[in-house]
Design an enzyme around this catalytic site. Structure first.
Site, PDB file in Angstrom:
ATOM      1  CB  CYS A   1      -0.888   0.038   1.241  1.00  0.00           C
ATOM      2  SG  CYS A   1      -2.059  -1.307   1.341  1.00  0.00           S
TER       3      CYS A   1
HETATM    4  C1  BEZ Z   1       0.600  -4.607   1.859  1.00  0.00           C
HETATM    5  O1  BEZ Z   1       0.084  -3.540   1.546  1.00  0.00           O
HETATM    6  O2  BEZ Z   1       1.797  -4.776   1.825  1.00  0.00           O
HETATM    7  C2  BEZ Z   1      -0.260  -5.759   2.325  1.00  0.00           C
HETATM    8  C3  BEZ Z   1      -1.445  -5.519   2.959  1.00  0.00           C
HETATM    9  C4  BEZ Z   1      -2.195  -6.585   3.399  1.00  0.00           C
HETATM   10  C5  BEZ Z   1      -1.761  -7.889   3.171  1.00  0.00           C
HETATM   11  C6  BEZ Z   1      -0.573  -8.106   2.502  1.00  0.00           C
HETATM   12  C7  BEZ Z   1       0.196  -7.040   2.072  1.00  0.00           C
END
Ligand code: BEZ
Length: 211
Positions: free
Chosen positions: A45
């Site tokens: 994200c």
């Molecule tokens: C991420 O944004 O890195 C992420 C968020 C939730 C689960 C896995 C990765």
């Protein structure tokens, strides 16, 4: 019932990093992209928000307002924004909804309980100036989205909104377009002064009309 193409994008009021957003008012006459993030302080994200912020001038050029969402409270968004700036080298330059009560996530079906009952999936909604949903995308939490693809779809949508063309596989801005089947050859001659190629009666290509 999930949100389908052609539906009016549900309206909402929610807190954001740029104050309260009344969604339809905030959109005004612009196009919009609403996209969800599973959780704050997560690596994928963080990279997505940095990429979207770097592309803001491209969205502005196309009259598109960008709105992120994460199901965490505003104070966490503020702390996370600092991390985004530090690690991605760009300041968050569009609002991020603080959807801690999951009002918008539930309204837009962004929580898929069999994937996770607390986090959203990575949803994207492109909304036209008529407030209708033009595209939906759903990615898993582990896969960062391709924001070049989101821009490419906006280019296609904006082109087809003005001209009687569709865009072929892997089309990019500047490439030949397809004349929609409802247009006769006689009409095509008038509508597309640059001419057209007729590969089959149903497969006619023409240079991009607005270039
Ligand atoms: C991420 O944004 O890195 C992420 C968020 C939730 C689960 C896995 C990765």
């Amino acid at each position: 019932m999930s949100i389908q193409l052609g539906d009016i994008a549900p309206d909402f009021v929610q807190a954001s990093t740029e104050g309260e957003i009344k969604f339809h008012n905030w959109l005004g006459d612009s196009w919009g992209v609403l996209f969800s993030h599973p959780k704050n302080f997560t690596p994928v994200c963080t990279t997505e928000l940095g990429a979207a912020a770097k592309m803001k001038p491209e969205f502005d050029k196309r009259n598109v307002k960008v709105l992120g969402l994460s199901v965490d409270p505003l104070k966490d968004h503020e702390a996370w924004s600092k991390d985004i700036e530090e690690t991605q080298g760009v300041k968050l330059n569009f609002p991020l909804l603080a959807d801690a009560d999951k009002k918008v996530s539930n309204l837009y079906g962004m929580i898929h309980p069999n994937a996770s009952d607390t986090m959203t999936v990575r949803s994207v909604f492109i909304i036209g100036p008529d407030k209708k949903v033009k595209l939906t995308l759903t990615y898993p939490a582990s896969t960062g989205r391709n924001f070049d693809e989101i821009l490419r779809v906006i280019d296609s949508l904006q082109l087809t909104a003005k001209h009687k063309v569709a865009t072929p596989v892997n089309w990019k801005d500047g490439q030949d377009c397809i004349i929609v089947p409802a247009v006769t050859d006689d009409e095509a001659t008038k509508l597309f002064p640059k001419g057209f190629k007729k590969l089959k009666p149903y497969l006619r290509t023409t240079p991009q009309p607005n270039k």
